[in-house]
Design a protein around this motif. Structure first.
Motif, mmCIF file in Angstrom:
data_model
loop_
_atom_site.group_PDB
_atom_site.id
_atom_site.type_symbol
_atom_site.label_atom_id
_atom_site.label_comp_id
_atom_site.label_asym_id
_atom_site.label_seq_id
_atom_site.Cartn_x
_atom_site.Cartn_y
_atom_site.Cartn_z
ATOM 1 N N VAL A 54 47.318 -1.217 -98.510
ATOM 2 C CA VAL A 54 46.606 -1.579 -97.279
ATOM 3 C C VAL A 54 46.533 -0.392 -96.325
ATOM 4 O O VAL A 54 45.475 -0.101 -95.757
ATOM 5 N N LEU A 55 47.655 0.283 -96.168
ATOM 6 C CA LEU A 55 47.729 1.341 -95.161
ATOM 7 C C LEU A 55 47.037 2.635 -95.577
ATOM 8 O O LEU A 55 46.707 3.453 -94.720
ATOM 9 N N LEU A 112 48.226 -2.401 -83.006
ATOM 10 C CA LEU A 112 49.170 -1.488 -82.345
ATOM 11 C C LEU A 112 48.481 -0.196 -81.941
ATOM 12 O O LEU A 112 47.905 0.493 -82.770
ATOM 13 N N LYS A 113 48.546 0.104 -80.693
ATOM 14 C CA LYS A 113 47.952 1.347 -80.193
ATOM 15 C C LYS A 113 49.090 2.275 -79.763
ATOM 16 O O LYS A 113 49.305 2.537 -78.584
ATOM 17 N N ILE A 114 49.823 2.728 -80.756
ATOM 18 C CA ILE A 114 50.972 3.612 -80.523
ATOM 19 C C ILE A 114 50.608 4.986 -81.063
ATOM 20 O O ILE A 114 50.078 5.109 -82.169
ATOM 21 N N LYS A 115 50.918 6.029 -80.308
ATOM 22 C CA LYS A 115 50.587 7.385 -80.750
ATOM 23 C C LYS A 115 51.466 7.829 -81.908
ATOM 24 O O LYS A 115 51.024 8.589 -82.765
ATOM 25 N N ASN A 116 52.713 7.356 -81.934
ATOM 26 C CA ASN A 116 53.617 7.732 -83.021
ATOM 27 C C ASN A 116 53.226 6.957 -84.280
ATOM 28 O O ASN A 116 53.475 5.770 -84.399
ATOM 29 N N GLU A 117 52.607 7.663 -85.216
ATOM 30 C CA GLU A 117 52.082 7.022 -86.434
ATOM 31 C C GLU A 117 53.194 6.449 -87.310
ATOM 32 O O GLU A 117 53.006 5.416 -87.959
ATOM 33 N N SER A 118 54.349 7.074 -87.334
ATOM 34 C CA SER A 118 55.458 6.558 -88.139
ATOM 35 C C SER A 118 55.911 5.185 -87.646
ATOM 36 O O SER A 118 56.171 4.282 -88.442
ATOM 37 N N ILE A 119 55.980 5.016 -86.337
ATOM 38 C CA ILE A 119 56.364 3.722 -85.769
ATOM 39 C C ILE A 119 55.285 2.682 -86.059
ATOM 40 O O ILE A 119 55.577 1.555 -86.449
ATOM 41 N N ARG A 120 54.049 3.078 -85.903
ATOM 42 C CA ARG A 120 52.925 2.163 -86.168
ATOM 43 C C ARG A 120 52.932 1.680 -87.625
ATOM 44 O O ARG A 120 52.799 0.489 -87.906
ATOM 45 N N ILE A 121 53.114 2.587 -88.560
ATOM 46 C CA ILE A 121 53.192 2.243 -89.985
ATOM 47 C C ILE A 121 54.423 1.374 -90.241
ATOM 48 O O ILE A 121 54.347 0.359 -90.948
ATOM 49 N N GLY A 122 55.560 1.770 -89.660
ATOM 50 C CA GLY A 122 56.812 1.032 -89.867
ATOM 51 C C GLY A 122 56.745 -0.406 -89.374
ATOM 52 O O GLY A 122 57.187 -1.325 -90.069
ATOM 53 N N VAL A 123 56.174 -0.614 -88.206
ATOM 54 C CA VAL A 123 56.059 -1.975 -87.660
ATOM 55 C C VAL A 123 55.113 -2.809 -88.525
ATOM 56 O O VAL A 123 55.390 -3.969 -88.828
ATOM 57 N N ALA A 124 54.003 -2.220 -88.944
ATOM 58 C CA ALA A 124 53.050 -2.939 -89.809
ATOM 59 C C ALA A 124 53.721 -3.320 -91.128
ATOM 60 O O ALA A 124 53.553 -4.442 -91.621
ATOM 61 N N ALA A 125 54.490 -2.404 -91.705
ATOM 62 C CA ALA A 125 55.200 -2.681 -92.959
ATOM 63 C C ALA A 125 56.254 -3.763 -92.764
ATOM 64 O O ALA A 125 56.434 -4.639 -93.622
ATOM 65 N N LEU A 126 56.946 -3.703 -91.650
ATOM 66 C CA LEU A 126 57.961 -4.706 -91.314
ATOM 67 C C LEU A 126 57.340 -6.101 -91.272
ATOM 68 O O LEU A 126 57.858 -7.037 -91.873
ATOM 69 N N ILE A 127 56.220 -6.228 -90.592
ATOM 70 C CA ILE A 127 55.535 -7.522 -90.484
ATOM 71 C C ILE A 127 54.981 -7.965 -91.837
ATOM 72 O O ILE A 127 55.064 -9.136 -92.205
ATOM 73 N N GLY A 128 54.426 -7.034 -92.590
ATOM 74 C CA GLY A 128 53.929 -7.361 -93.922
ATOM 75 C C GLY A 128 55.029 -7.885 -94.831
ATOM 76 O O GLY A 128 54.843 -8.863 -95.557
ATOM 77 N N ILE A 181 60.686 2.820 -96.571
ATOM 78 C CA ILE A 181 60.016 3.328 -97.776
ATOM 79 C C ILE A 181 58.528 3.562 -97.516
ATOM 80 O O ILE A 181 57.971 4.594 -97.904
ATOM 81 N N THR A 182 57.887 2.617 -96.855
ATOM 82 C CA THR A 182 56.439 2.720 -96.610
ATOM 83 C C THR A 182 56.103 3.903 -95.716
ATOM 84 O O THR A 182 55.142 4.635 -95.991
ATOM 85 N N VAL A 183 56.861 4.093 -94.654
ATOM 86 C CA VAL A 183 56.592 5.229 -93.752
ATOM 87 C C VAL A 183 56.646 6.529 -94.536
ATOM 88 O O VAL A 183 55.732 7.363 -94.444
ATOM 89 N N ALA A 184 57.682 6.709 -95.337
ATOM 90 C CA ALA A 184 57.837 7.955 -96.094
ATOM 91 C C ALA A 184 56.670 8.171 -97.062
ATOM 92 O O ALA A 184 56.090 9.261 -97.118
ATOM 93 N N ILE A 185 56.302 7.133 -97.805
ATOM 94 C CA ILE A 185 55.251 7.281 -98.821
ATOM 95 C C ILE A 185 53.865 7.444 -98.192
ATOM 96 O O ILE A 185 53.096 8.327 -98.582
ATOM 97 N N VAL A 186 53.540 6.592 -97.217
ATOM 98 C CA VAL A 186 52.209 6.667 -96.598
ATOM 99 C C VAL A 186 52.012 8.004 -95.890
ATOM 100 O O VAL A 186 50.955 8.637 -96.015
ATOM 101 N N GLN A 187 53.015 8.459 -95.176
ATOM 102 C CA GLN A 187 52.891 9.760 -94.487
ATOM 103 C C GLN A 187 52.733 10.905 -95.479
ATOM 104 O O GLN A 187 51.949 11.817 -95.255
ATOM 105 N N ALA A 188 53.457 10.829 -96.608
ATOM 106 C CA ALA A 188 53.340 11.875 -97.640
ATOM 107 C C ALA A 188 51.943 11.866 -98.249
ATOM 108 O O ALA A 188 51.341 12.928 -98.468
ATOM 109 N N ILE A 189 51.403 10.688 -98.537
ATOM 110 C CA ILE A 189 50.055 10.591 -99.115
ATOM 111 C C ILE A 189 49.018 11.126 -98.128
ATOM 112 O O ILE A 189 48.122 11.890 -98.498
ATOM 113 N N ARG A 190 49.144 10.732 -96.872
ATOM 114 C CA ARG A 190 48.178 11.185 -95.869
ATOM 115 C C ARG A 190 48.252 12.707 -95.680
ATOM 116 O O ARG A 190 47.231 13.372 -95.525
#
Length: 195
Positions: A54-55, A112-128, A181-190
């Motif tokens: 998704v991300l 989420l309109k947060i500038k810190n992308e890691s937090i934004r990804i992390g919160v989305a993954a948490l909810i998912g 896990i998601t933050v690490a992988i998504v940020q690496a892919i991006r």
């Protein structure tokens, strides 16, 4: 022609990602690597490829992977039954909640309109991740609580308490694991796509 090529290239990339992440989900399930045994709980990470899909590619890709995840769960319980297979051969338990994972993940990420992308990804993954746990256990609770109590050899109240405790312990721990896990992988892919 360039626009057509880009559209075709995007579709091929999305289909490749669906196949790859669906394959990872199935591999995690078949081998048992999709479960992390802790002293207090047994956590699943099989929903993480859905969240990653998704991300990195959007809700359509996430829905395709989620359907494969739910379908695998359904067929695995049909072909190799266990104590709780009666619930997971019901698509309302095995498939429907999994289809909600990409919707909540994507929705939270977009809202989420947060500038810190890691937090934004992390919160989305948490909810998912919580969507997976609450969805599956909630459908089990709503549709099969009597059979669940019988399978666990406990009273109806005992079964309700057990399901609630699984949501609170496993659900929270799985959500934290999914976020990390998601933050690490998504940020690496991006990052690799920008290189």
């Amino acid at each position: 022609m360039n626009k057509t090529f880009n559209s075709h290239s995007s579709k091929v990339r999305q289909m490749t990602i669906v196949g790859l992440l669906s394959g990872i989900t199935i591999f995690l399930g078949v081998t048992g690597y999709g479960f992390i045994q802790l002293p207090v709980a047994r956590l699943t990470i099989m929903h993480i490829p859905v969240i990653i899909g998704v991300l990195i590619e959007g809700p359509k890709v996430g829905l395709a992977i989620a359907f494969m995840f739910g379908g695998f769960s359904f067929f695995q319980n049909l072909m190799a039954p266990n104590l709780l297979s009666f619930a997971f051969i019901d698509p309302r338990v095995s498939i429907l909640p999994r289809l909600l994972i990409p919707l909540t993940t994507y929705g939270v990420y977009k809202i989420l309109k947060i500038k810190n992308e890691s937090i934004r990804i992390g919160v989305a993954a948490l909810i998912g991740s919580l969507t997976n746990t609450i969805g599956v256990m909630g459908m089990l609770f709503a549709l099969h609580i009597d059979k669940y109590a019988k399978a666990k050899q406990t009273s109806l109240e005992g079964a309700k308490t057990l399901i609630k405790s699984l949501i609170y312990t496993n659900g929270v721990l799985e959500a934290i694991a999914a976020a990390v896990i998601t933050v690490a992988i998504v940020q690496a892919i991006r990052k690799s796509r920008r290189i």
